[in-house]
Design a protein around this motif. Structure first.
Motif, PDB file in Angstrom:
ATOM      1  N   GLN A 161      -4.288   2.446  -4.852  1.00 52.47           N
ATOM      2  CA  GLN A 161      -4.752   2.633  -3.475  1.00 52.47           C
ATOM      3  C   GLN A 161      -4.058   3.820  -2.826  1.00 52.47           C
ATOM      4  O   GLN A 161      -4.683   4.574  -2.070  1.00 52.47           O
ATOM      5  N   LEU A 162      -2.776   3.983  -3.093  1.00 47.26           N
ATOM      6  CA  LEU A 162      -2.059   5.135  -2.539  1.00 47.26           C
ATOM      7  C   LEU A 162      -2.609   6.443  -3.117  1.00 47.26           C
ATOM      8  O   LEU A 162      -2.835   7.413  -2.388  1.00 47.26           O
ATOM      9  N   ARG A 163      -2.832   6.463  -4.428  1.00 53.24           N
ATOM     10  CA  ARG A 163      -3.338   7.682  -5.057  1.00 53.24           C
ATOM     11  C   ARG A 163      -4.741   8.033  -4.569  1.00 53.24           C
ATOM     12  O   ARG A 163      -5.080   9.205  -4.399  1.00 53.24           O
ATOM     13  N   ALA A 204       6.568   4.399   0.730  1.00 46.77           N
ATOM     14  CA  ALA A 204       5.257   4.101   0.139  1.00 46.77           C
ATOM     15  C   ALA A 204       4.612   2.888   0.801  1.00 46.77           C
ATOM     16  O   ALA A 204       3.404   2.881   1.052  1.00 46.77           O
ATOM     17  N   VAL A 205       5.416   1.858   1.105  1.00 44.68           N
ATOM     18  CA  VAL A 205       4.870   0.659   1.744  1.00 44.68           C
ATOM     19  C   VAL A 205       4.381   0.979   3.156  1.00 44.68           C
ATOM     20  O   VAL A 205       3.314   0.519   3.579  1.00 44.68           O
ATOM     21  N   VAL A 206       5.144   1.771   3.888  1.00 41.37           N
ATOM     22  CA  VAL A 206       4.702   2.169   5.230  1.00 41.37           C
ATOM     23  C   VAL A 206       3.416   2.998   5.138  1.00 41.37           C
ATOM     24  O   VAL A 206       2.483   2.804   5.928  1.00 41.37           O
ATOM     25  N   ALA A 207       3.349   3.887   4.172  1.00 39.04           N
ATOM     26  CA  ALA A 207       2.121   4.675   3.980  1.00 39.04           C
ATOM     27  C   ALA A 207       0.946   3.772   3.635  1.00 39.04           C
ATOM     28  O   ALA A 207      -0.182   3.995   4.099  1.00 39.04           O
ATOM     29  N   TYR A 208       1.197   2.746   2.846  1.00 39.89           N
ATOM     30  CA  TYR A 208       0.146   1.784   2.485  1.00 39.89           C
ATOM     31  C   TYR A 208      -0.400   1.100   3.735  1.00 39.89           C
ATOM     32  O   TYR A 208      -1.614   0.942   3.889  1.00 39.89           O
ATOM     33  N   TYR A 209       0.485   0.724   4.647  1.00 38.48           N
ATOM     34  CA  TYR A 209       0.054   0.124   5.915  1.00 38.48           C
ATOM     35  C   TYR A 209      -0.731   1.130   6.752  1.00 38.48           C
ATOM     36  O   TYR A 209      -1.746   0.790   7.381  1.00 38.48           O
ATOM     37  N   ILE A 211      -2.561   3.513   5.738  1.00 38.16           N
ATOM     38  CA  ILE A 211      -3.889   3.663   5.145  1.00 38.16           C
ATOM     39  C   ILE A 211      -4.841   2.584   5.664  1.00 38.16           C
ATOM     40  O   ILE A 211      -6.001   2.848   5.978  1.00 38.16           O
ATOM     41  N   HIS A 212      -4.318   1.363   5.797  1.00 37.69           N
ATOM     42  CA  HIS A 212      -5.168   0.225   6.135  1.00 37.69           C
ATOM     43  C   HIS A 212      -5.277  -0.040   7.632  1.00 37.69           C
ATOM     44  O   HIS A 212      -6.232  -0.684   8.071  1.00 37.69           O
ATOM     45  N   ILE A 216      -1.228   2.393  13.413  1.00 40.15           N
ATOM     46  CA  ILE A 216       0.225   2.256  13.213  1.00 40.15           C
ATOM     47  C   ILE A 216       0.967   3.499  13.696  1.00 40.15           C
ATOM     48  O   ILE A 216       1.961   3.414  14.392  1.00 40.15           O
ATOM     49  N   GLY A 217       0.512   4.655  13.300  1.00 39.54           N
ATOM     50  CA  GLY A 217       1.168   5.887  13.736  1.00 39.54           C
ATOM     51  C   GLY A 217       2.605   5.988  13.246  1.00 39.54           C
ATOM     52  O   GLY A 217       2.975   5.446  12.192  1.00 39.54           O
ATOM     53  N   GLU A 218       3.445   6.650  14.034  1.00 40.43           N
ATOM     54  CA  GLU A 218       4.848   6.842  13.662  1.00 40.43           C
ATOM     55  C   GLU A 218       5.619   5.535  13.800  1.00 40.43           C
ATOM     56  O   GLU A 218       5.461   4.798  14.764  1.00 40.43           O
TER      57      GLU A 218
END
Length: 230
Positions: A161-163, A204-209, A211-212, A216-218
């Motif tokens: 999902q990240l990729r 990576a986990v924050v980026a995953y959130y 994405i969804h 969320i923002g900063e």
């Protein structure tokens, strides 16, 4: 009409000279805002404002009206007085980070007893843990994602999902094993994860959130958490 509910304190802002508006995730009504009068007054000796520190577990009697965004409290006490969470730097830093994310992802209209039980159990683990809680924030977010509807089933799904969204996450075998353990095992499961790997996985986990959940923002507490725990 007075109603009883349990709640988890998330944050508060100052309101006028002596009051606050507190955001609380409640068992019965989901995320709600409560006006609490007089808690910042010099004449107030009860120190009730301490009950609204991040993740404090509350027993509440409230005036909740469906046609209002701001409600009032009638009675308030803590379910489980904290002995470590507000006083240990690592735990309090985790609490600030977790509450910032919860404020961003929980919705006012969403009441979920199952999610509330997960949150209560998670907070109690963090409060009572003596060892193996340095990865709590990672495990918490990965497990919370299932309640929000986008939890990954495996490290492979998480990576894919990240990729797919052009996030450069290329974990080695050790990090993949750690990620699968976090997804499948309970809080406190021992893990061997270097500081640099923990930081990489946190980002990576924050980026995953992000994405969804577009809103969320900063995440302002992220740099402090990365520095304290890594």
């Amino acid at each position: 009409m007075l109603q009883k509910t349990r709640g988890i304190a998330l944050s508060y802002i100052r309101y006028r000279e002596t009051s606050i508006i507190a955001r609380v995730y409640t068992e019965e009504f989901g995320l709600q805002s409560y006006l609490v009068n007089g808690v910042r007054s010099a004449k107030n000796k009860s120190n009730r404002i301490a009950l609204f520190q991040p993740l404090t577990l509350l027993d509440m009697v409230v005036y909740n009206k469906h046609d209002r965004d701001l409600h009032r409290l009638s009675e308030l006490k803590t379910i489980h007085p904290f002995q470590s969470l507000p006083f240990e730097v690592s735990k309090s830093t985790i609490a600030i980070f977790v509450t910032e994310l919860l404020n961003k992802v929980l919705k006012e209209e969403a009441s979920s007893p199952v999610l509330f039980r997960f949150l209560i159990d998670s907070v109690l683990f963090l409060e009572e843990a003596k060892l193996n809680y340095e990865n709590f924030h990672l495990v918490f977010l990965l497990k919370l994602a299932f309640f929000l509807g986008f939890g990954p089933e495996s490290a492979h799904e998480f990576e894919n999902q990240l990729r797919e969204h052009s996030y450069p996450f290329l974990p080695d075998a050790e990090m993949e094993n750690a990620l699968n353990t976090m997804l499948r095992k309970p809080f406190g499961t021992p893990l061997s994860l270097a500081r640099s790997a923990r930081n990489e996985l946190l980002d990576a986990v924050v980026a995953y959130y992000q994405i969804h959940i577009d809103s969320i923002g900063e995440v302002k507490s992220l740099p402090v958490l990365r520095e304290v725990l890594g």
